[in-house]
Motif scaffolding. Structure first.
Motif, mmCIF file in Angstrom:
data_model
loop_
_atom_site.group_PDB
_atom_site.id
_atom_site.type_symbol
_atom_site.label_atom_id
_atom_site.label_comp_id
_atom_site.label_asym_id
_atom_site.label_seq_id
_atom_site.Cartn_x
_atom_site.Cartn_y
_atom_site.Cartn_z
ATOM 1 N N GLU A 151 0.847 -1.191 0.000
ATOM 2 C CA GLU A 151 0.000 0.000 0.000
ATOM 3 C C GLU A 151 0.886 1.246 0.000
ATOM 4 O OE1 GLU A 151 -3.191 0.702 0.031
ATOM 5 O OE2 GLU A 151 -4.320 -1.086 0.597
ATOM 6 N N SER A 152 2.015 1.157 -0.716
ATOM 7 C CA SER A 152 3.062 2.167 -0.572
ATOM 8 C C SER A 152 2.857 3.411 -1.418
ATOM 9 C CB SER A 152 4.417 1.550 -0.926
ATOM 10 O OG SER A 152 4.443 1.118 -2.276
ATOM 11 N N VAL A 169 2.791 -2.479 3.989
ATOM 12 C CA VAL A 169 3.650 -1.301 3.896
ATOM 13 C C VAL A 169 2.809 -0.143 3.393
ATOM 14 C CG1 VAL A 169 5.709 -0.287 2.859
ATOM 15 C CG2 VAL A 169 5.644 -2.745 3.352
ATOM 16 N N LYS A 170 2.823 0.984 4.142
ATOM 17 C CA LYS A 170 1.972 2.107 3.758
ATOM 18 C C LYS A 170 2.652 3.418 4.142
ATOM 19 C CE LYS A 170 -2.860 3.453 3.542
ATOM 20 N NZ LYS A 170 -2.871 3.361 2.077
ATOM 21 N N GLY A 171 2.520 4.389 3.273
ATOM 22 C CA GLY A 171 3.059 5.718 3.527
ATOM 23 C C GLY A 171 2.834 6.605 2.328
ATOM 24 N N SER A 172 3.074 7.888 2.484
ATOM 25 C CA SER A 172 2.945 8.804 1.363
ATOM 26 C C SER A 172 4.026 8.530 0.331
ATOM 27 C CB SER A 172 3.038 10.257 1.844
ATOM 28 O OG SER A 172 1.881 10.620 2.564
ATOM 29 N N ASN A 173 3.679 8.731 -0.917
ATOM 30 C CA ASN A 173 4.626 8.463 -1.997
ATOM 31 C C ASN A 173 5.919 9.245 -1.794
ATOM 32 O OD1 ASN A 173 5.279 7.185 -4.473
ATOM 33 N ND2 ASN A 173 4.773 9.043 -5.603
ATOM 34 N N ALA A 179 7.813 5.103 0.879
ATOM 35 C CA ALA A 179 7.409 3.804 1.398
ATOM 36 C C ALA A 179 7.667 2.697 0.379
ATOM 37 C CB ALA A 179 5.923 3.828 1.769
ATOM 38 N N SER A 180 7.653 3.043 -0.894
ATOM 39 C CA SER A 180 7.870 2.046 -1.944
ATOM 40 C C SER A 180 9.245 1.394 -1.839
ATOM 41 C CB SER A 180 7.701 2.681 -3.320
ATOM 42 O OG SER A 180 8.623 3.741 -3.499
#
Length: 480
Positions: A338-339, A443-447, A451-452
């Motif tokens: 969910e990155s 995994v999640k975070g603002s682009n 996070a990717s």
């Protein structure tokens, strides 16, 4: 149906649509781009002004195969259409092309707009010739560019519309002139730009209805905390309002959502009729998302059977919920990527979905988070405020990266605290220490907070098998 032999544009038609003047011979145009590195033979090169002046790259674009350029000063290397302002010229080109689509939809929202747009596109594909935004082409360049790329004879089209600041959505919707428009959700996204916080965000999102054709349909999330503001915007625009949510009285009402290893089963009521259908998505937010998609497809003259067929096959987009099984020494773990983006609403929905996932023997529910951006003065409270949702979802371990996620790290109980690092790159370098066989990891975070990098590092720990949402299918589904 679009004719494969009919060019998207000719240089003369571009000059006519933009009020510009053609210099050089007429030429057929099969595509449009403003990035000289993406030029394909037959493209129109758009010399836009940004961090660099696009005119500097016109020669390279012609060398790569561009057959014409849209410019605001003369260039060398090929035919060009000269206009006073290239961005205004692109907008005029978009307006000239929009009626090529018999029916048009528009999508905005703080969470889920790209996935909902592409799910609608999946239904449009099954119903006939269609066109849609690619990637997240939803701003002052992406929307007119997508319009201008509409092929002749398109039956239906759907456009994603986004914003960073007040006053952006209404003008973009006016360019599209949709027959139906929806707001997926409203939340604290780009909130730093709004003095009145989420209420201001809600009013800005509701501005999508300002561009509706007379008697157009507004699809509103009745379960949203700001539904009243959104609905008022729709009514002010004279729209026919259709609602989705949990409560009695909604046109599309969610009754049950049961996730499993292959996706989920949804039970709902649609205009009082009980329906049951399958999703390839397992995130709990897709219960309401799917109802939004169904109402939008109905508004665009797509049958319910076709809508349900599309939803059953629609896979998560890259970075927006793709699931893969990663083989590691001693077993395997499940990675949920969910990155691509994050905000407080999508974070909390993700926690609930992760908490419902079964784990392997000895496994844990692990979440890896990087900073949420563009939250302004609310950032501390919104990052720290994730802690109760994590506890409520029953997660086992939280790894974090970034200065804002340090606030969450410190707000968590010691039992939940995993690793914290200053940057996502540092955390990614330690990927092997973050998981163990049997884990389910999101995994999640603002682009912008990368996070990717962590998602990619985890995926590369071992041999990856396709899970229920294949990650090896090439380009993201958003590029269809």
């Amino acid at each position: 149906m679009p004719d494969a032999h009919t060019p998207l544009w000719t240089a003369e038609a571009i000059a006519s649509a933009t009020g510009g003047r053609l210099h050089g011979p007429d030429a057929e145009v099969s595509g449009l781009t403003y990035n000289s590195r993406e030029i394909q033979p037959g493209d129109l090169f758009l010399a836009l002004h940004g961090a660099r002046d696009g005119h500097e790259f016109a020669a390279a674009a012609f060398a790569a195969g561009a057959t014409a350029a849209l410019v605001d000063r003369p260039v060398e290397g090929g035919s060009y259409v000269l206009v006073p302002d290239t961005l205004k010229g692109l907008e005029a080109l978009g307006v000239a092309a929009r009626d090529r689509a018999r029916l048009r939809g528009a999508v905005t929202g703080s969470v889920g707009k790209t996935s909902v747009t592409q799910a609608i596109k999946a239904g449009l594909d099954l119903a006939g010739s269609s066109h849609a935004s690619i990637k997240s082409y939803n701003n002052h360049i992406g929307v007119p560019l997508t319009l201008a790329r509409t092929p002749q004879g398109t039956d239906r089209a759907v456009f994603e519309i986004g914003m960073n600041h007040p006053g952006e959505i209404g003008p973009l919707s006016a360019l599209v002139r949709p027959h139906a428009a929806c707001v997926t959700t409203v939340g604290p996204v780009h909130i730093e730009a709004f003095v009145d916080g989420e209420a201001g965000v809600a009013r800005e999102k509701a501005a999508i209805f300002e561009g509706l054709i007379p008697g157009g349909i507004a699809v509103v999330n009745a379960a949203d905390a700001h539904a009243d503001i959104v609905r008022q915007g729709a009514e002010k625009a004279g729209a026919v309002v259709r609602t989705f949510g949990h409560a009695a009285g909604c046109d599309a009402r969610l009754l049950d959502f049961v996730a499993d290893s292959e996706g989920a089963t949804v039970v709902a009521e649609l205009d009082g009729r009980r329906i049951e259908y399958r999703l390839a998505q397992s995130g709990v937010h897709w219960g309401l998302n799917s109802l939004c998609v169904i109402l939008m497809l109905q508004a665009l003259d797509v049958s319910l059977d076709t809508a349900l067929q599309a939803l059953a096959g629609f896979q998560p987009l890259a970075g927006r919920g793709q699931v893969r099984t990663v083989l590691v020494p001693g077993g395997a773990f499940t990675l949920i990527d969910e990155s691509y983006n994050a905000n407080p609403l999508s974070m909390k929905a993700g926690f609930v979905s992760l908490g419902a996932k079964p784990v392997g023997q000895g496994g844990r529910r692990v979440v890896v988070l990087t900073d949420m951006l563009e939250l302004g003065e609310h950032s501390r409270a919104l990052h720290e405020g994730l802690a109760p949702a994590i506890v409520g979802a029953g997660l086992d371990l939280v790894h974090t990266a970034g200065p804002q996620m340090r606030l969450l790290h410190e707000a968590l109980s010691p039992a939940l605290r995993g690793e914290w690092r200053e940057t996502a790159a540092e955390l990614a370098a330690e990927a092997a220490t973050l998981i163990q066989p049997g884990d389910v990891v999101m995994v999640k975070g603002s682009n912008g907070s990368k996070a990717s990098l962590v998602a990619a590092a985890l995926a590369n720990l071992g041999v990856t098998e396709q899970g229920n949402n294949p990650s090896s299918s090439g380009a993201p589904r958003a590029t269809r």
